[in-house]
Design a protein around this motif. Structure first.
Motif, mmCIF file in Angstrom:
data_model
loop_
_atom_site.group_PDB
_atom_site.id
_atom_site.type_symbol
_atom_site.label_atom_id
_atom_site.label_comp_id
_atom_site.label_asym_id
_atom_site.label_seq_id
_atom_site.Cartn_x
_atom_site.Cartn_y
_atom_site.Cartn_z
ATOM 1 N N LEU A 10 0.760 -1.267 0.061
ATOM 2 C CA LEU A 10 -0.079 0.074 -0.154
ATOM 3 C C LEU A 10 0.940 1.295 -0.121
ATOM 4 C CD1 LEU A 10 -2.611 -1.136 2.662
ATOM 5 C CD2 LEU A 10 -2.787 -1.362 0.252
ATOM 6 N N PRO A 11 1.526 1.911 -1.264
ATOM 7 C CA PRO A 11 2.295 2.901 -1.341
ATOM 8 C C PRO A 11 1.402 4.167 -1.284
ATOM 9 C CG PRO A 11 1.882 1.934 -3.611
ATOM 10 C CD PRO A 11 1.321 1.013 -2.412
ATOM 11 N N SER A 12 2.030 5.155 -0.873
ATOM 12 C CA SER A 12 1.515 6.547 -1.086
ATOM 13 C C SER A 12 1.570 6.837 -2.586
ATOM 14 C CB SER A 12 2.164 7.585 -0.133
ATOM 15 O OG SER A 12 3.146 8.078 -0.433
ATOM 16 N N ASP A 13 1.170 8.167 -2.789
ATOM 17 C CA ASP A 13 1.160 8.534 -4.018
ATOM 18 C C ASP A 13 2.366 9.483 -4.507
ATOM 19 O OD1 ASP A 13 0.402 10.778 -2.957
ATOM 20 O OD2 ASP A 13 -1.408 11.042 -4.162
ATOM 21 N N ALA A 17 7.597 6.829 -2.632
ATOM 22 C CA ALA A 17 6.999 5.700 -2.354
ATOM 23 C C ALA A 17 6.740 4.718 -3.628
ATOM 24 C CB ALA A 17 5.574 5.976 -1.623
ATOM 25 N N GLN A 18 6.057 5.470 -4.696
ATOM 26 C CA GLN A 18 5.788 4.854 -5.952
ATOM 27 C C GLN A 18 7.056 3.998 -6.632
ATOM 28 O OE1 GLN A 18 2.846 4.413 -7.600
ATOM 29 N NE2 GLN A 18 1.964 5.071 -5.734
ATOM 30 N N GLU A 19 8.124 4.758 -6.593
ATOM 31 C CA GLU A 19 9.270 4.104 -7.089
ATOM 32 C C GLU A 19 9.570 2.989 -6.403
ATOM 33 O OE1 GLU A 19 14.299 5.172 -7.548
ATOM 34 O OE2 GLU A 19 12.797 6.686 -7.235
ATOM 35 N N ALA A 20 9.626 2.930 -4.863
ATOM 36 C CA ALA A 20 9.945 1.717 -4.077
ATOM 37 C C ALA A 20 8.877 0.648 -4.177
ATOM 38 C CB ALA A 20 10.077 2.223 -2.585
ATOM 39 N N LEU A 42 3.872 1.930 2.530
ATOM 40 C CA LEU A 42 5.273 2.801 2.089
ATOM 41 C C LEU A 42 4.740 4.356 2.063
ATOM 42 C CD1 LEU A 42 6.173 0.722 -1.154
ATOM 43 C CD2 LEU A 42 6.823 0.265 1.432
ATOM 44 N N GLY A 43 5.323 5.108 2.786
ATOM 45 C CA GLY A 43 4.981 6.407 2.623
ATOM 46 C C GLY A 43 5.512 6.916 4.054
ATOM 47 N N ASN A 68 9.263 3.986 5.877
ATOM 48 C CA ASN A 68 9.349 5.352 5.667
ATOM 49 C C ASN A 68 10.027 5.803 4.218
ATOM 50 O OD1 ASN A 68 9.072 8.225 6.285
ATOM 51 N ND2 ASN A 68 11.343 8.178 7.253
ATOM 52 N N PHE A 69 8.946 6.266 3.386
ATOM 53 C CA PHE A 69 9.389 7.208 2.334
ATOM 54 C C PHE A 69 8.546 8.648 2.284
ATOM 55 C CE2 PHE A 69 10.053 2.681 1.285
ATOM 56 C CZ PHE A 69 11.395 2.866 0.411
#
Length: 259
Positions: A10-13, A17-20, A42-43, A68-69
């Motif tokens: 579940l990444p943030s936008d 975070a999207q790259e990870a 992720l975020g 943490n991103f």
């Protein structure tokens, strides 16, 4: 042999975070949230709050492991590790976090209920200060608090808005809540209270027409508030996962010695 945990990603936008997430998705190990055992978030802290609230709203609550991103990442784990994601999660220490339940009554008489993981805040809506009656366990403790607002914070949220408002940092195992005024004018010397978390707290807005007040449960806001009841929602307990030696309890303790 035990089956590996099923993970939802579940990444943030945000670009980081999207790259990870794209790099992790190459493993093909992830499943939809409804089929997962653990949510990998992720975020930053704000995105973690969003994910936890989404789970509470859906009724599908599973442990969350944050990476943490974002910016501060107070409730997240560090991005880099020599271990695989599955290894990190298998070694992670669980931490129970119990949110608050806010039941707010608006000027129309309608009642709405929201959960808050960090805090519930009452805030003035205009330049006029708010006038609020404060009761604890059915007994009036402050007949009239004149202020910009007042908040109730959990131990997990005590280092956030509560701390910025000069409230106390609460150890996670303390079973306490912080009751903290925001820019209090009268009584001038009242700086708040620490309350056992099995107590209920009631706020009554004394002049809602001339001095309107909003109620905010983490990220959800209601306006035109007449009264608010707050209690711990033990039926909605959440679980956060932390790498060994980097738990939220360790971080909250360390905050008391950092300047």
């Amino acid at each position: 042999m035990a089956q590996p945990l099923r993970l939802a990603l579940l990444p943030s936008d945000t670009p980081r975070a999207q790259e990870a997430a794209a790099a992790l998705e190459e493993s093909g190990l992830f499943v939809p949230l409804e089929d997962a055992d653990v949510a990998v978030v992720l975020g930053g802290d704000g995105h973690m709050l969003h994910v936890l609230h989404s789970m509470l709203d859906s009724g599908r609550v599973i442990p969350a492991y944050g990476i943490n991103f974002g910016t501060l990442g107070f409730v997240m784990n560090r991005p880099k590790s020599s271990r695989s994601l599955h290894e990190r999660i298998a070694r992670a220490k669980p931490l129970a976090v119990t949110p608050l339940e806010m039941v707010a009554t608006t000027g129309s008489g309608k009642q709405e209920s929201f959960c808050a993981i960090n805090e519930v805040s009452l805030l003035r809506e205009t330049r006029q200060t708010a006038r609020i009656e404060v009761s604890v366990n059915g007994k009036v403790r402050l007949r009239e608090l004149t202020c910009d607002g007042i908040l109730v914070a959990t131990p997990a949220g005590s280092t956030a808005y509560n701390y910025s408002a000069s409230g106390p940092i609460l150890p996670l195992g303390s079973s306490m809540l912080a009751l903290t005024p925001i820019s209090p004018f009268r009584p001038r010397r009242w700086r708040g209270a620490i309350i056992p978390d099995h107590y209920e707290i009631d706020f009554r807005v004394l002049d809602p027409v001339k001095r309107p007040v909003a109620a905010v449960a983490d990220q959800k806001e209601l306006r035109d508030i007449m009264a608010v009841k707050i209690k711990v929602a033990r039926q909605h307990q959440l679980t956060l996962l932390f790498d060994p030696g980097k738990t939220l309890e360790d971080r909250i303790f360390a905050e008391q010695f950092e300047f």
